[in-house]
Design an enzyme around this catalytic site. Structure first.
Site: not given
Ligand SMILES: *Cc1c(COP(=O)(O)O)cnc(C)c1O
Length: 431
Positions: A249, A322, A326, A351
């Protein structure tokens, strides 16, 4: 209007030289001419630098990095990361297959995912993965039964849903109870109790994942503090935890603005590791790979509609989802450098009204055939692409110094229909 300031990704990988954009030592226009467009271009140097920077930020923490394959699963990218010492975090049989093709040993694989099938669990056991991140009681029981049949023990971590809301896009919030991920906080201890009783699962870790594109260290700090208390309660049940998997994340500031303070995250992780006597597992995807790639495209047409200038390109939301999915911001730069003189919408040929790459972007006057590069496209780019509108998927290129190679060829028209079995009209006798 940002002339001369390159914002495409890692600055020493995507740079301006002789009035043109380069990836390392290769002009992007050369790749565009030789490989065609649309085309994803990744910098090996950028991937390397990012990996080393992450290692350095966590240097004081007992930890291992498991690159999240879902961000970019190209086997060449996986091989590169393996050569740097990374393991992988996978979420499907397909990702397991890719990881194995890239040469990862089972002990370098963490198997996550909310809905693993029996087939996937079996394959994980067969591969001897380091850890299964389990997200429900049913999965724990099924895994135990499958392990028993093989007379092995499956190493598991229970993924706890932290029950907190973090500031990121609603679709990438995974940490609250409105999201399907993980096990409720209040059920975690009883699940470890069950794991101890089942016998064929070894509760080796505790896991969480806060979401994606997180730019503040604060949620990590808070969650790590809370999870230490939970893990201590689990340890008191007699569980010998070896790993705390804190997911991924880590965000990337596509639009400029402050970067995530990885040092602060590492500090909090180090404190948790020490309090619990465990090793930290990291599952970064985007942070490692997004700034290492661009999507290269060509301008097909310029046109005005009312007050708006549109540059219609040969890439769109089927290649890079994206922006429309998003509302994500990706910087867009002309490969042939010139001062920005106007605002334009950069759109694709698909389209759908939502098929855009960027709106109201300062751009130079572009001609038909000019190349554009869409930045921060190394992660969640190609992997989310589709054949919508029967568009063959883009090629992928890996650059190293003055050379590049195609690491995935562009799909052909034959590829589009290769799996279909149309038969002759009227050939179905009965259904
Ligand atoms: C998607 C995900 C990641 C990687 O997320 P990033 O935002 O790309 O770092 C790591 N662990 C789990 C469990 C995920 O679902």
């Amino acid at each position: 209007m940002g002339e001369g300031v390159l914002t495409l990704g890692l600055p020493d990988a995507f740079l301006e030289r002789d009035g043109q954009l380069f990836c390392e030592g290769v002009p992007l226009s050369r790749i565009g001419e030789e490989v065609g467009t649309p085309c994803y271009v990744y910098s090996e140097t950028a991937i390397r630098r990012r990996y080393e920077a992450l290692r350095a930020a966590f240097a004081g923490v007992p930890c291992r990095i498991f690159y999240s394959v879902k961000a970019n699963g190209n086997v060449a990218v996986l091989r590169l990361l393996r050569s740097l010492g990374a393991g992988v975090d996978i979420v499907s049989l397909g990702e397991l297959y890719r990881a194995r093709r890239a040469g990862f040993a089972g002990s370098a694989i963490v198997f996550g995912g909310v809905g693993k099938t029996a087939q996937e669990l079996e394959a994980g056991l067969e591969a001897g993965v380091l850890l299964f991140n389990v997200e429900s009681e049913g999965e724990l029981r099924r895994l135990s039964a499958l392990a028993e049949r093989r007379a092995v023990t499956a190493p598991v971590a229970i993924r706890v849903n932290p029950g907190m809301t973090i500031e990121t896009h609603a679709y990438t919030q995974t940490a609250h109870y409105e999201a399907k991920f993980g096990v409720a906080w209040e059920d975690v201890e009883s699940l470890y109790g069950l794991a101890l009783r089942l016998g064929r699962v070894d509760p080796a870790g505790l896991a969480f994942h806060l979401g994606s594109q997180i730019l503040s260290a604060e949620p990590y700090r808070q969650m790590l503090q809370r999870v230490v208390v939970l893990a201590e309660a689990v340890q008191r049940l007699g569980v010998r935890l070896r790993y705390l998997d804190m997911g991924g994340g880590f965000g990337v500031a596509h639009e400029g603005g402050p970067e995530l303070d990885l040092g602060a995250v590492a500090g909090a992780a180090g404190a948790a590791a020490e309090a619990l006597g465990v090793e930290i597992l990291l599952e970064p995807g985007r942070w490692l790979i997004a700034p290492a790639g661009v999507l290269l495209a060509r301008v097909l047409y310029a046109k005005r509609l009312g007050g708006r200038l549109y540059y219609v390109t040969d890439t769109g939301s089927n290649d890079l989802l994206r922006p429309s999915y998003y509302g994500a911001y990706h910087p867009i730069e002309a490969v042939r450098r010139a001062p920005a003189t106007t605002l334009a919408d950069i759109v694709g040929p698909v389209c759908e009204t939502g098929d855009f790459l960027g709106r109201d972007r300062p751009m130079p006057a572009l001609r038909e055939g000019d190349f554009l590069a869409v930045g921060f496209a190394g992660g969640y780019g190609f992997v989310m692409s589709s054949n919508y509108n029967s568009r063959p998927r883009a090629a992928e290129v890996l650059v190293r110094g003055d050379a590049y190679r195609v690491v995935r060829r562009r799909e052909s028209l034959e590829d589009l229909v290769a799996l279909e079995e149309p038969g002759e009209p009227g050939s179905i006798q009965s259904l």
